[in-house]
Scaffold this motif. Structure first.
Motif, mmCIF file in Angstrom:
data_model
loop_
_atom_site.group_PDB
_atom_site.id
_atom_site.type_symbol
_atom_site.label_atom_id
_atom_site.label_comp_id
_atom_site.label_asym_id
_atom_site.label_seq_id
_atom_site.Cartn_x
_atom_site.Cartn_y
_atom_site.Cartn_z
ATOM 1 N N UNK A 161 0.853 -1.186 0.000
ATOM 2 C CA UNK A 161 0.000 0.000 0.000
ATOM 3 C C UNK A 161 0.892 1.241 0.000
ATOM 4 N N UNK A 162 0.388 2.380 -0.441
ATOM 5 C CA UNK A 162 1.203 3.598 -0.448
ATOM 6 C C UNK A 162 1.522 4.064 0.976
ATOM 7 N N UNK A 163 2.735 4.512 1.192
ATOM 8 C CA UNK A 163 3.170 5.034 2.487
ATOM 9 C C UNK A 163 3.787 6.407 2.247
ATOM 10 N N UNK A 164 3.109 7.463 2.697
ATOM 11 C CA UNK A 164 3.538 8.817 2.375
ATOM 12 C C UNK A 164 4.134 9.582 3.546
ATOM 13 N N UNK A 165 3.821 9.171 4.770
ATOM 14 C CA UNK A 165 4.253 9.933 5.942
ATOM 15 C C UNK A 165 4.364 9.024 7.165
ATOM 16 N N UNK A 166 4.732 9.610 8.295
ATOM 17 C CA UNK A 166 4.911 8.820 9.514
ATOM 18 C C UNK A 166 3.613 8.164 9.973
ATOM 19 N N UNK A 167 2.497 8.842 9.752
ATOM 20 C CA UNK A 167 1.204 8.257 10.141
ATOM 21 C C UNK A 167 0.954 6.959 9.382
ATOM 22 N N UNK A 168 1.358 6.925 8.115
ATOM 23 C CA UNK A 168 1.193 5.705 7.308
ATOM 24 C C UNK A 168 2.109 4.582 7.798
ATOM 25 N N UNK A 169 3.254 4.945 8.409
ATOM 26 C CA UNK A 169 4.190 3.938 8.890
ATOM 27 C C UNK A 169 3.800 3.359 10.244
ATOM 28 N N UNK A 170 2.922 4.026 10.964
ATOM 29 C CA UNK A 170 2.578 3.604 12.320
ATOM 30 C C UNK A 170 2.008 2.181 12.327
ATOM 31 N N UNK A 171 2.663 1.311 13.071
ATOM 32 C CA UNK A 171 2.212 -0.069 13.203
ATOM 33 C C UNK A 171 2.487 -0.949 11.998
ATOM 34 N N UNK A 191 7.076 1.785 13.528
ATOM 35 C CA UNK A 191 6.707 0.576 12.792
ATOM 36 C C UNK A 191 6.763 -0.661 13.695
ATOM 37 N N UNK A 192 6.288 -1.770 13.171
ATOM 38 C CA UNK A 192 6.320 -3.042 13.881
ATOM 39 C C UNK A 192 7.247 -3.991 13.113
ATOM 40 N N UNK A 292 4.968 -0.507 -15.475
ATOM 41 C CA UNK A 292 3.768 -0.635 -14.649
ATOM 42 C C UNK A 292 3.903 -1.640 -13.522
ATOM 43 N N UNK A 293 5.139 -1.999 -13.189
ATOM 44 C CA UNK A 293 5.354 -3.005 -12.155
ATOM 45 C C UNK A 293 5.518 -2.400 -10.770
ATOM 46 N N UNK A 294 5.851 -1.119 -10.730
ATOM 47 C CA UNK A 294 6.170 -0.476 -9.461
ATOM 48 C C UNK A 294 5.778 0.992 -9.520
ATOM 49 N N UNK A 295 5.382 1.541 -8.385
ATOM 50 C CA UNK A 295 5.032 2.952 -8.303
ATOM 51 C C UNK A 295 5.847 3.607 -7.193
ATOM 52 N N UNK A 296 6.669 4.585 -7.565
ATOM 53 C CA UNK A 296 7.421 5.315 -6.545
ATOM 54 C C UNK A 296 6.508 6.303 -5.826
ATOM 55 N N UNK A 297 6.599 6.289 -4.504
ATOM 56 C CA UNK A 297 5.741 7.134 -3.670
ATOM 57 C C UNK A 297 6.624 8.102 -2.886
ATOM 58 N N UNK A 298 6.539 9.411 -3.143
ATOM 59 C CA UNK A 298 7.335 10.366 -2.369
ATOM 60 C C UNK A 298 7.014 10.263 -0.884
ATOM 61 N N UNK A 299 8.061 10.280 -0.044
ATOM 62 C CA UNK A 299 7.843 10.238 1.405
ATOM 63 C C UNK A 299 8.053 11.635 1.958
ATOM 64 N N UNK A 300 7.052 12.150 2.637
ATOM 65 C CA UNK A 300 7.027 13.567 3.008
ATOM 66 C C UNK A 300 7.785 13.909 4.288
ATOM 67 N N UNK A 301 8.116 12.914 5.101
ATOM 68 C CA UNK A 301 8.664 13.217 6.428
ATOM 69 C C UNK A 301 9.962 12.458 6.713
ATOM 70 N N UNK A 304 11.834 13.958 9.693
ATOM 71 C CA UNK A 304 11.196 13.600 10.963
ATOM 72 C C UNK A 304 11.485 12.131 11.305
ATOM 73 N N UNK A 305 11.517 11.293 10.299
ATOM 74 C CA UNK A 305 11.845 9.882 10.494
ATOM 75 C C UNK A 305 13.274 9.746 11.032
#
Length: 332
Positions: A161-171, A191-192, A292-301, A304-305
């Motif tokens: 799934x797309x992960x854009x920020x720290x909230x998306x990484x939680x757990x 993260x876990x 079309x095999x992969x989608x790069x997702x910019x990480x905004x934080x 902060x990470x």
């Protein structure tokens, strides 16, 4: 422990000669050296080891045979390192520092998240021989010498799934390498993390055991992680450094001029490997995304990470007595 008791820095030829005193020449028949790598001919690690073979033959100038076992035919990197330490089955290979932690606690530090600012920074650290005390400890405790540093790939998180920020990484259930520093830093970010064998990551994501892993482009491509985790979050949390390793037990049995050739070739093959992998990275990701095999997702934080991970890295450096090395890395 006195860290510089075996090698004065990385692969000094004088130290190589000491390792081989007295040398035991293998009469009549040429020496055969066995290498191991987890990947096929297209991977940067395989190409770096092939270059190592070519350079040894060039600098030695006498008959010497190489057998490089590819595609994990002799197991995984953790096993390669154990074999080299024992002086059996594998004489040389490329191994993640995370797999050296059983022998030398300081080893994973040179590959921990956020230690290097980028490939140029890592190159400076290698060129200045700042990692020598860590290499010395590995040589003493594991009887494996780091003869060069390959790697150079930027590590990102691939997920289902797309992960854009720290909230998306939680757990986030994410696979990490076996060294505890990886679990600690990823947990600090929220993260876990869980440790899973590299060759089991694909199935673990496919079966819902985890949702993500982390790797450089070469690994994502070679292991086809994009098939089960097509979203590549550009966390850029680490630059891979992958030492070219050689068994001290094997090295002791070789003629000094072959030892010297191995040491010289190892450094040059490592330099070649870093340049190669770093130059191939964007091309590999572009190709996968265009297909079309992969989608790069910019990480905004990312900053902060890093801020969350920094205290863990600093604490680890203190724990293993590497504050001085860490300081030199930071100012390189």
């Amino acid at each position: 422990m006195k860290r510089r008791t075996v090698l004065a820095g990385l692969g000094a030829t004088a130290a190589a000669g000491a390792l081989g005193m007295p040398s035991m020449l293998r009469a009549q028949t040429p020496v055969t050296l066995n290498g191991a790598v987890q990947f096929n001919d297209d991977h940067a690690f395989t190409k770096a080891l092939t270059r190592f073979e070519e350079l040894v033959k060039k600098y030695y100038g006498k008959p010497v045979n190489f057998t490089l076992h590819k595609n994990s035919s002799l197991g995984l990197e953790k096993q390669y390192f154990e074999y080299m330490s024992q002086g059996k089955a594998v004489d040389y290979g490329i191994v993640s520092p995370a797999h050296m932690s059983t022998f030398a606690k300081a080893a994973p530090f040179i590959d921990a998240p956020f230690v290097f600012k980028g490939i140029e920074h890592m190159n400076k650290v290698v060129e200045k021989n700042i990692l020598a005390p860590v290499a010395d400890e590995i040589a003493v405790k594991a009887e494996v010498v780091l003869i060069g540093y390959a790697g150079g790939g930027i590590r990102n998180i691939f997920a289902n799934k797309p992960l854009k920020n720290l909230a998306d990484l939680k757990g986030l259930k994410v696979r990490v390498q076996g060294a505890p520093i990886w679990s600690k830093t990823f947990a600090a970010v929220g993260m876990s993390p869980t440790v899973i064998a590299y060759n089991e990551v694909y199935n673990a994501i496919q079966n819902g055991v985890i949702s993500a892993g982390e790797n450089e482009a070469a690994g994502v491509e070679a292991m086809k992680f994009y098939e089960v985790a097509p979203h590549l979050s550009l966390t850029q949390h680490a630059v891979s450094i992958r030492p070219i390793c050689f068994s001290v037990k094997t090295l002791k049995t070789l003629p000094k001029d072959l030892q010297d050739a191995i040491m010289k070739a190892g450094k040059e093959a490592g330099d070649y490997g870093r340049q190669l992998e770093s130059s191939e990275e964007v091309v590999k990701l572009d190709t996968l995304e265009k297909a079309g095999k992969l989608k790069r997702v910019p990480f905004e934080e990312r900053d902060a990470m890093k801020k969350l991970a920094d205290p863990v890295i600093a604490g680890y450096a203190k724990e293993i007595g590497a504050e001085g090395i860490f300081e030199k890395i930071n100012v390189a």
